[in-house]
Motif scaffolding. Structure first.
Motif, PDB file in Angstrom:
ATOM      1  N   GLU A  30      35.615  49.278  -4.806  1.00  0.00           N
ATOM      2  CA  GLU A  30      34.511  49.412  -3.856  1.00  0.00           C
ATOM      3  C   GLU A  30      34.772  48.595  -2.597  1.00  0.00           C
ATOM      4  O   GLU A  30      34.431  49.016  -1.487  1.00  0.00           O
ATOM      5  CB  GLU A  30      33.202  48.984  -4.521  1.00  0.00           C
ATOM      6  CG  GLU A  30      32.721  49.951  -5.597  1.00  0.00           C
ATOM      7  CD  GLU A  30      31.414  49.513  -6.229  1.00  0.00           C
ATOM      8  OE1 GLU A  30      30.754  48.628  -5.662  1.00  0.00           O
ATOM      9  OE2 GLU A  30      31.053  50.068  -7.288  1.00  0.00           O
ATOM     10  N   LYS A  31      35.398  47.434  -2.771  1.00  0.00           N
ATOM     11  CA  LYS A  31      35.703  46.592  -1.604  1.00  0.00           C
ATOM     12  C   LYS A  31      36.736  47.283  -0.716  1.00  0.00           C
ATOM     13  O   LYS A  31      36.629  47.257   0.528  1.00  0.00           O
ATOM     14  CB  LYS A  31      36.251  45.244  -2.089  1.00  0.00           C
ATOM     15  CG  LYS A  31      36.657  44.274  -0.964  1.00  0.00           C
ATOM     16  CD  LYS A  31      35.436  43.818  -0.180  1.00  0.00           C
ATOM     17  CE  LYS A  31      35.721  42.591   0.660  1.00  0.00           C
ATOM     18  NZ  LYS A  31      36.842  42.735   1.594  1.00  0.00           N
ATOM     19  N   ALA A  32      37.741  47.922  -1.322  1.00  0.00           N
ATOM     20  CA  ALA A  32      38.761  48.626  -0.537  1.00  0.00           C
ATOM     21  C   ALA A  32      38.132  49.777   0.246  1.00  0.00           C
ATOM     22  O   ALA A  32      38.429  49.982   1.435  1.00  0.00           O
ATOM     23  CB  ALA A  32      39.866  49.135  -1.457  1.00  0.00           C
ATOM     24  N   ALA A  33      37.248  50.540  -0.418  1.00  0.00           N
ATOM     25  CA  ALA A  33      36.580  51.652   0.260  1.00  0.00           C
ATOM     26  C   ALA A  33      35.669  51.131   1.376  1.00  0.00           C
ATOM     27  O   ALA A  33      35.605  51.718   2.478  1.00  0.00           O
ATOM     28  CB  ALA A  33      35.768  52.460  -0.745  1.00  0.00           C
ATOM     29  N   TYR A  34      34.987  50.029   1.129  1.00  0.00           N
ATOM     30  CA  TYR A  34      34.098  49.441   2.133  1.00  0.00           C
ATOM     31  C   TYR A  34      34.890  48.955   3.350  1.00  0.00           C
ATOM     32  O   TYR A  34      34.468  49.134   4.496  1.00  0.00           O
ATOM     33  CB  TYR A  34      33.321  48.289   1.509  1.00  0.00           C
ATOM     34  CG  TYR A  34      32.395  47.573   2.458  1.00  0.00           C
ATOM     35  CD1 TYR A  34      31.172  48.127   2.823  1.00  0.00           C
ATOM     36  CD2 TYR A  34      32.748  46.329   2.984  1.00  0.00           C
ATOM     37  CE1 TYR A  34      30.321  47.467   3.701  1.00  0.00           C
ATOM     38  CE2 TYR A  34      31.904  45.659   3.861  1.00  0.00           C
ATOM     39  CZ  TYR A  34      30.691  46.232   4.211  1.00  0.00           C
ATOM     40  OH  TYR A  34      29.855  45.583   5.084  1.00  0.00           O
ATOM     41  N   ASP A  35      36.059  48.345   3.092  1.00  0.00           N
ATOM     42  CA  ASP A  35      36.882  47.839   4.193  1.00  0.00           C
ATOM     43  C   ASP A  35      37.360  48.983   5.080  1.00  0.00           C
ATOM     44  O   ASP A  35      37.397  48.859   6.321  1.00  0.00           O
ATOM     45  CB  ASP A  35      38.087  47.069   3.643  1.00  0.00           C
ATOM     46  CG  ASP A  35      37.689  45.714   3.055  1.00  0.00           C
ATOM     47  OD1 ASP A  35      36.572  45.258   3.336  1.00  0.00           O
ATOM     48  OD2 ASP A  35      38.502  45.134   2.304  1.00  0.00           O
ATOM     49  N   LYS A  36      37.734  50.118   4.472  1.00  0.00           N
ATOM     50  CA  LYS A  36      38.144  51.282   5.260  1.00  0.00           C
ATOM     51  C   LYS A  36      36.982  51.788   6.109  1.00  0.00           C
ATOM     52  O   LYS A  36      37.137  52.130   7.293  1.00  0.00           O
ATOM     53  CB  LYS A  36      38.633  52.398   4.346  1.00  0.00           C
ATOM     54  CG  LYS A  36      39.998  52.138   3.720  1.00  0.00           C
ATOM     55  CD  LYS A  36      40.434  53.322   2.869  1.00  0.00           C
ATOM     56  CE  LYS A  36      41.802  53.086   2.256  1.00  0.00           C
ATOM     57  NZ  LYS A  36      42.223  54.212   1.390  1.00  0.00           N
TER      58      LYS A  36
END
Length: 521
Positions: free
Chosen positions: A237-243
């Motif tokens: 979720e953090k990776a998707a949020y960062d994108k």
């Protein structure tokens, strides 16, 4: 039956929550093990459940504790000083049920625990007994009460392996509820059908208590899987949020740039861009709410992070000790004779044996000899930490004094004090605990302090009396790995079966006729 409703416990000194909103019920046949890291309030919980007076000096609580007039058998972690001064018979006689118990029943209890009836009626003081003998005498007093609720704080501490097996059978066959604290992972695996896990999170500012109706091994595996799953989800979720945030920043920067250029030349276009920026700000607020609902990385008590220096080894061919003793005594008691002990190189040796055979006495003699040597750098951890610790000092002061003693005439710099506090932080001390008096710390925290001192002084021979006895089952694997990888020699006494199997190269049993090799353990 024991019923606890919405229990909250706070430490008076720093208002730290030890227990938050804990509710559970124990019925006949429930064997509930309390686990958690050192200093988390496990002993405080048991004391409170037995008698709130025992904690009123340092803790306060809210909530309900219902025991339905149950007769409680309570085993404290440490025998109070006033009881240590009493002779064994006087100590036992303080419980009226002991005086009313038939001689044959007492004899049967003593036999199962490996105690002689002569010892129960002797004039020896409780403080003169070995650690295991103290536990056994207290268990006899409890058993004469025929309690219908057992509250046992570290019943597995210091008792020999034969009695450990008896304790396991006793807990498993107990028809009444039993709530107990133990650091013996083997005992937990073989007995518990309920786990009460006490945790201190966010640098010990929040308390979390989890109750699972399952065995210890199953709980550890289930917890590991849940933590791994939560960690994976949080990472994804953090990776998707960062994108998403990267795209948003590009849109925001573009609109902001256009506003700066167009606002002076095209008022109409500026109004459109202002509306567009308003939409961008709304998008930013939605992202902030989205971030609040994201899966968080699990907040858990991390295991201690600590290692001995890798270059503090012993050459393989060097004799660490070649020790002979014709007669081992304790006072007027003859314990063993014709003792011969040899240790070479970085060997990890463990001495086992029944309670009262003189293991601690022998280890103290060995320590006295090795600590005088100049060709090695030996350190000793006694069973009773108070023999070495200044209880009125803080952990930071104790380590600073140890460093000054190791460097006569040197004045510790501010950087050195900072380094000491960093070391304490690696052992999971909070800032507040670094400034608490050592007497206020748990047994496990005191043990950590001694290990840390050994590391700072770069010792290469460790003499350890029950080194894992006060570490939680969650810290236990870390401590075993630490000692297994220690590049120097270890001479120890232990009843911890996992420690003996995983750490020790050689095991000797102390008997009346000396030390005997145990080929397989």
């Amino acid at each position: 039956m024991l019923q606890v409703k919405n229990l909250n416990i706070y430490h008076k000194k720093d208002l730290r929550p030890l227990v938050s909103d804990l509710s559970f019920t124990l019925n006949d046949g429930d064997r509930a093990a309390v686990i958690g890291e050192e200093g988390n309030g496990k002993s405080t919980l048991l004391k409170l459940l037995y008698d709130p007076v025992l904690v009123e000096d340092y803790a306060e609580y809210t909530g309900e504790i219902l025991k339905n007039h149950a007769v409680c058998g309570y085993l404290p972690q440490e025998l109070p000083q006033e009881d240590r001064e009493k002779d064994i018979y006087t100590f036992l006689s303080q419980e009226p049920a002991f005086l009313e118990t038939d001689y044959r029943e007492l004899s049967s209890m003593a036999g199962r625990l490996g105690l002689s009836m002569d010892l129960l009626y002797s004039g020896a003081r409780m403080g003169q007994l070995s650690g295991g003998e103290k536990i056994k005498v207290q268990l006899i007093r409890i058993l004469t009460m025929h309690p219908d609720l057992f509250l046992l704080d570290e019943p597995s501490n210091d008792i020999d392996m034969e009695t450990l097996e008896w304790l396991e059978a006793f807990i498993n066959s107990c028809p009444f509820p039993a709530l107990y604290i133990s650091h013996d992972e083997t005992l937990l695996e073989r007995t518990a059908n309920t786990i009460l896990h006490m945790e201190q999170l966010k640098r010990k500012t929040e308390s979390q208590c989890t109750v699972f109706r399952t065995g210890y091994r199953e709980y550890v595996e289930l917890r590991r899987k849940n933590l791994d799953r939560q960690t994976r989800l949080a990472r994804e979720e953090k990776a998707a949020y960062d994108k998403q945030q990267e795209k948003f920043r590009k849109i925001h920067d573009k609109v902001e740039y256009q506003q700066a250029i167009i606002s002076r030349q095209n008022p109409s276009g500026a109004r459109l861009l202002k509306k567009k920026m308003h939409a961008v700000k709304s998008m930013e607020r939605r992202f902030e709410k989205q971030a609040e609902n994201m899966t968080q990385r699990p907040d858990t008590e991390e295991a201690i992070f600590f290692r001995f220096a890798p270059d503090e080894g012993i050459p393989a061919g060097k004799w660490v000790i070649d020790y002979e003793l014709l007669l081992l005594t304790a006072g007027e008691r003859e314990l063993a004779h014709n003792i011969r002990l040899q240790v070479k190189g970085s060997e990890k040796l463990c001495i086992i044996g029944k309670n009262g055979t003189g293991k601690t006495t022998l280890l103290r003699l060995i320590a006295g000899e090795l600590l005088q040597r100049r060709d090695i750098r030996a350190a000793y951890m006694p069973q009773n930490y108070e023999e070495l610790l200044d209880l009125d000092s803080t952990p930071a002061e104790y380590l600073a004094r140890a460093r000054e003693d190791a460097q006569p005439g040197a004045c510790l710099s501010k950087e050195e004090f900072t380094r000491i506090r960093t070391y304490l932080g690696s052992m999971k001390y909070t800032v507040q605990e670094m400034d608490h008096a050592i007497r206020d710390l748990s047994g496990g925290q005191k043990a950590k302090l001694l290990l840390l001192k050994m590391s700072m002084e770069r010792r290469n021979v460790l003499i350890l009396d029950e080194p894992t006895r006060n570490f939680s089952p969650l810290s236990g694997p870390v401590i075993r790995e630490l000692l297994r990888d220690f590049p120097g020699a270890v001479i120890s006494v232990s009843h911890d079966r996992k420690y003996v199997r995983e750490v020790c190269d050689r095991v000797l049993e102390l008997q009346r006729d000396g030390l005997t090799a145990v080929p397989e353990f």
